[in-house]
Design an enzyme around this catalytic site. Structure first.
Site, mmCIF file in Angstrom:
data_model
loop_
_atom_site.group_PDB
_atom_site.id
_atom_site.type_symbol
_atom_site.label_atom_id
_atom_site.label_comp_id
_atom_site.label_asym_id
_atom_site.label_seq_id
_atom_site.Cartn_x
_atom_site.Cartn_y
_atom_site.Cartn_z
ATOM 1 N N GLU A 137 0.844 -1.212 0.000
ATOM 2 C CA GLU A 137 0.000 0.000 0.000
ATOM 3 C C GLU A 137 0.873 1.254 0.000
ATOM 4 O O GLU A 137 0.575 2.250 -0.666
ATOM 5 C CB GLU A 137 -0.915 -0.036 1.233
ATOM 6 C CG GLU A 137 -1.740 1.194 1.525
ATOM 7 C CD GLU A 137 -2.932 1.363 0.592
ATOM 8 O OE1 GLU A 137 -2.687 1.620 -0.600
ATOM 9 O OE2 GLU A 137 -4.079 1.256 1.047
ATOM 10 N N THR A 189 -3.984 9.119 -4.369
ATOM 11 C CA THR A 189 -4.014 9.310 -2.915
ATOM 12 C C THR A 189 -2.872 10.215 -2.470
ATOM 13 O O THR A 189 -3.058 11.114 -1.639
ATOM 14 C CB THR A 189 -3.932 7.943 -2.195
ATOM 15 O OG1 THR A 189 -5.085 7.187 -2.553
ATOM 16 C CG2 THR A 189 -3.888 8.096 -0.685
HETATM 17 N N1 HSE Z 1 -7.051 7.441 4.658
HETATM 18 C C1 HSE Z 1 -6.524 7.494 3.337
HETATM 19 C C2 HSE Z 1 -6.682 8.911 2.809
HETATM 20 C C3 HSE Z 1 -7.275 6.524 2.477
HETATM 21 O O1 HSE Z 1 -7.775 9.453 2.977
HETATM 22 O O2 HSE Z 1 -5.730 9.467 2.270
HETATM 23 C C4 HSE Z 1 -6.858 6.506 1.042
HETATM 24 O O3 HSE Z 1 -7.694 5.594 0.354
#
Ligand code: HSE
Length: 315
Positions: A137, A189
């Site tokens: 990830e 992201t």
């Molecule tokens: N918690 C992470 C974000 C999840 O919001 O950046 C990314 O899928």
């Protein structure tokens, strides 16, 4: 083939790895849930050569060099802990579009390690699998957040109390239906995280932890009203919603259609809205389509539920 204990005695396993929704509105990096579809598919075969071979069976042109591929990185991390001369061949068919905001990278990472562990007679614990999957990830999102990987592994809703060390709490919940809309624009992201500052005003922090606490209480007690009231994000949504066309309009139309609440799915661009039943989930889907009826980009929608099952195996 399986033994009486359900162990896989063949060298191949087929993995179905679910989409997930991270953050659950108020729980940035600490809450996430598994969806009952879509699923990525991987066929993993144990080989007699140390290393990982990746064969992509979709059109996303993802890297095949293991060190650059989420599946590859997660499995190489696992293989570092394996003394034997073995490796894995992975035929990957991604259904969850990369950059869609419903845990595409986590589905690759978590699915790969669960499948590979099955071929090693489940020698690694869930926490160890989480570490390997987080290595995968991390190369995708440039951060070690577990709010997609954990629900993908475990199913249901996960609360990530800590990543170092891994401390995940599984949260019980009443039946919750989910309407997803995915505007077909890619949001990375890593980019979406850059929009967020490093500090949170104390007043906003108080609002946010009040909502996280009451969301958990609402889930434990099946109190739909409390769940709905708690789905408020004053920390992340104000910065990220500009990435999503007509975000406020989608949300407002969903609420009029009977949603309990919702928000940005993970880092976007998908948006999720929760409801108590399938009929309302469909009404929300229609309301969103109505908002988007004249837009000049593609989008897709679907309805599903929060699923208590994470990665599924077939052999
Ligand atoms: N918690 C992470 C974000 C999840 O919001 O950046 C990314 O899928």
């Amino acid at each position: 083939m399986t033994t009486d204990k359900g162990e896989n005695t063949s060298n191949t396993v087929t993995v179905y790895s679910p989409a997930t929704v991270a953050n659950m509105t108020c729980g940035f990096d600490v809450l996430g849930f598994a969806l009952d579809g879509p699923f990525d598919k991987m066929v993993i075969t144990k080989t007699e050569r140390k290393g990982v071979e990746i064969i992509n069976k979709d059109d996303y042109n993802l890297p095949t060099k293991p060190e650059d591929n989420i599946i590859g990185v997660a499995l190489l991390s696992m293989l570092k802990q394996v003394d034997e001369e073995i490796g894995f061949k992975v035929e990957s068919t991604k259904i969850i579009k990369p950059g869609s905001g419903i845990g595409s990278s986590a589905a690759s990472a978590a699915g790969a390690v669960v499948g590979a562990n099955n071929l090693l007679n489940n020698r690694f614990s869930q926490d160890e699998l989480m570490e390997f999957a987080l290595d995968g990830e991390e190369i995708a999102s440039k951060s070690r957040h577990a709010d997609n990987v954990a629900p993908c592994l475990y199913g249901g809703i996960s609360l990530i109390r800590s990543v170092e060390p891994i401390d995940v709490v599984r949260i019980p919940a009443p039946i919750l239906h989910v309407t997803i809309v995915h505007p077909q624009i890619e949001v990375k992201t890593s980019e979406s995280r850059k929009l967020l500052g490093d500090t949170v005003p104390l007043k906003d922090a108080v609002t946010q932890w009040g909502n996280v606490g009451s969301l958990i209480a609402g889930l434990y007690t099946s109190n739909y009203d409390l769940i709905g009231r708690s789905l408020v994000d004053v920390v992340v949504e104000p910065f990220r919603k500009k990435l999503i066309p007509m975000f406020d309009e989608i949300k407002a139309a969903s609420m009029i259609a009977g949603s309990l609440g919702g928000g940005i799915s993970g880092s976007g661009p998908s948006v999720f809205m929760l409801s108590k039943d399938a009929v309302t989930a469909k009404k929300i889907e229609s309301a969103i389509k109505e908002v988007y009826k004249n837009v000049d980009f593609e989008f897709n929608t679907h309805t599903t539920t929060i699923s208590n099952q994470g990665v599924k195996l077939e052999y």
